[in-house]
Design an enzyme around this catalytic site. Structure first.
Site, short mmCIF file in Angstrom:
data_model
loop_
_atom_site.label_atom_id
_atom_site.label_comp_id
_atom_site.label_asym_id
_atom_site.label_seq_id
_atom_site.Cartn_x
_atom_site.Cartn_y
_atom_site.Cartn_z
N HIS A 136 0.82 -1.22 0.00
CA HIS A 136 0.00 0.00 0.00
C HIS A 136 0.84 1.27 0.00
O HIS A 136 0.28 2.37 0.00
CB HIS A 136 -0.94 0.01 1.21
CG HIS A 136 -2.01 -1.05 1.14
ND1 HIS A 136 -2.94 -1.12 0.13
CD2 HIS A 136 -2.29 -2.10 1.95
CE1 HIS A 136 -3.75 -2.14 0.32
NE2 HIS A 136 -3.37 -2.77 1.42
N ARG B 280 6.99 -5.29 3.49
CA ARG B 280 5.77 -6.05 3.22
C ARG B 280 5.68 -6.12 1.70
O ARG B 280 5.62 -5.09 1.02
CB ARG B 280 4.52 -5.38 3.77
CG ARG B 280 3.26 -6.13 3.24
CD ARG B 280 1.99 -5.78 3.94
NE ARG B 280 1.53 -4.43 3.70
CZ ARG B 280 0.39 -3.96 4.19
NH1 ARG B 280 -0.38 -4.73 4.94
NH2 ARG B 280 0.03 -2.73 3.96
N GLU C 4 -5.82 -12.00 7.56
CA GLU C 4 -6.67 -10.79 7.51
C GLU C 4 -7.86 -10.98 6.56
O GLU C 4 -8.47 -9.99 6.15
CB GLU C 4 -5.81 -9.58 7.07
CG GLU C 4 -5.00 -9.81 5.81
CD GLU C 4 -4.15 -8.62 5.38
OE1 GLU C 4 -4.27 -7.53 5.95
OE2 GLU C 4 -3.36 -8.79 4.43
N ASP D 3 -8.22 -5.07 6.98
CA ASP D 3 -8.78 -6.14 6.15
C ASP D 3 -9.53 -7.15 7.01
O ASP D 3 -10.57 -7.67 6.60
CB ASP D 3 -7.67 -6.82 5.33
CG ASP D 3 -7.30 -5.98 4.12
OD1 ASP D 3 -8.21 -5.55 3.39
OD2 ASP D 3 -6.10 -5.75 3.90
C1 3PY Z 1 -4.58 -4.08 7.39
O1 3PY Z 1 -4.91 -3.44 8.41
O2 3PY Z 1 -5.36 -4.74 6.70
C2 3PY Z 1 -3.20 -4.04 6.96
O3 3PY Z 1 -2.83 -4.77 6.07
C3 3PY Z 1 -2.27 -3.03 7.60
O4 3PY Z 1 -1.67 -2.26 6.60
MG MG Z 2 -4.32 -5.61 4.95
#
Ligand code: 3PY
Ligand code: MG
Length: 256
Positions: free
Chosen positions: A50, A75, A151, A177
């Site tokens: 991101h 990441r 997530e 997420d």
């Molecule tokens: C989320 O909160 O989904 C993340 O991947 C943090 O960047």
């Molecule tokens: Mg995420």
């Protein structure tokens, strides 16, 4: 980590029973990466999912972080073994892979992190050779910390199978997420009870499986809470938010 130091700073904190605090970089600037790295973070992560950095711009950022003393992490944009191997070759000593949904995906992640016979990493460690010299091969696996993000609905449903996979250190929770996955609105440092219950469940399952666990946080209060809840690694306020918060405060104080 001092430049040239061999032990991964985050693994060393874990081995001593502590929790690591990392910063989060969305801005692809070596200048700000080095300056932030000198602030005392245990690690600084370049976000290729991101954030604005990409494979072409990541190397100077990893170099700047290493010079500043924090452990350089990334990441990756996706759980892509080729991308993960390139990041390791460029000098990332921590890898977080987003959206791990199944044991097969966790196995693909773990395989990219290790040379044969423990994995399928291809040999070409351009920058780690500078830090480790000819000993690198023997230390390659230990030198990297690795976290698979849980997530998604599938990730949550398959958590036990994902945790049973060997060859990576643990789980990193993406609360935004994860909130979407359970029907909760995402927001920074979210204390929605359903989300907190899900986070606590993931932390407990990681402990039971003897895996590390971490979580993305937007500020110190939530990060402290998550360390108290059992997290081994937390991120705090990302660079863009640090910049804009300080800018707004400076403007407001001047106009007051
Ligand atoms: C989320 O909160 O989904 C993340 O991947 C943090 O960047
Ligand atoms: Mg995420």
């Amino acid at each position: 980590m001092l430049p040239g130091a061999k032990m991964n700073r985050i693994r060393s904190i874990w081995n001593h029973g502590g929790a690591a605090i990392i910063g989060w970089l969305n801005i692809p600037s070596a200048l700000s990466a080095e300056a932030l790295s000198r602030c005392g973070y245990d690690g600084l992560l370049v976000d290729l999912q991101h954030g604005a950095a990409d494979v072409a711009s990541v190397t100077p950022l990893l170099m700047a972080i290493e010079v500043g003393g924090a452990e350089p992490l990334v990441r990756v944009a996706a759980n892509n073994p080729a991308e993960i191997m390139r990041m390791l070759d460029f000098g990332a000593y921590g890898v977080i892979a987003p959206m791990i949904n199944s044991a097969d995906e966790a196995r693909a992640f773990a395989g990219a992190l290790h040379y044969p016979p423990h994995g399928s990493r291809s040999y070409g460690p351009r920058r780690p050779q500078n830090r480790f010299g000819p000993d690198y091969l023997a230390q390659a696996s230990e030198s990297v910390v690795s976290l698979a993000m849980v997530e998604t609905r599938d990730g949550l449903a398959n958590l036990e199978e994902i945790l049973a996979v060997e060859g990576y250190d643990g789980i990193f929770i993406g609360p935004s997420d994860l909130a979407l996955a359970i029907g909760v609105s995402p927001r920074p440092d979210n204390d929605d009870p359903k989300l907190i219950e899900t986070i606590d469940h993931i932390i407990a399952r990681c402990k039971a499986a003897r895996k590390r666990v971490g979580i993305y946080c937007s500020g110190p209060a939530y990060a402290r809470r998550m360390i108290a809840a059992g997290c081994d690694i937390v991120s705090i306020t990302p660079d863009l938010a640090l910049l804009t918060t300080a800018a707004r405060e400076s403007l407001a104080a001047t106009r007051a």
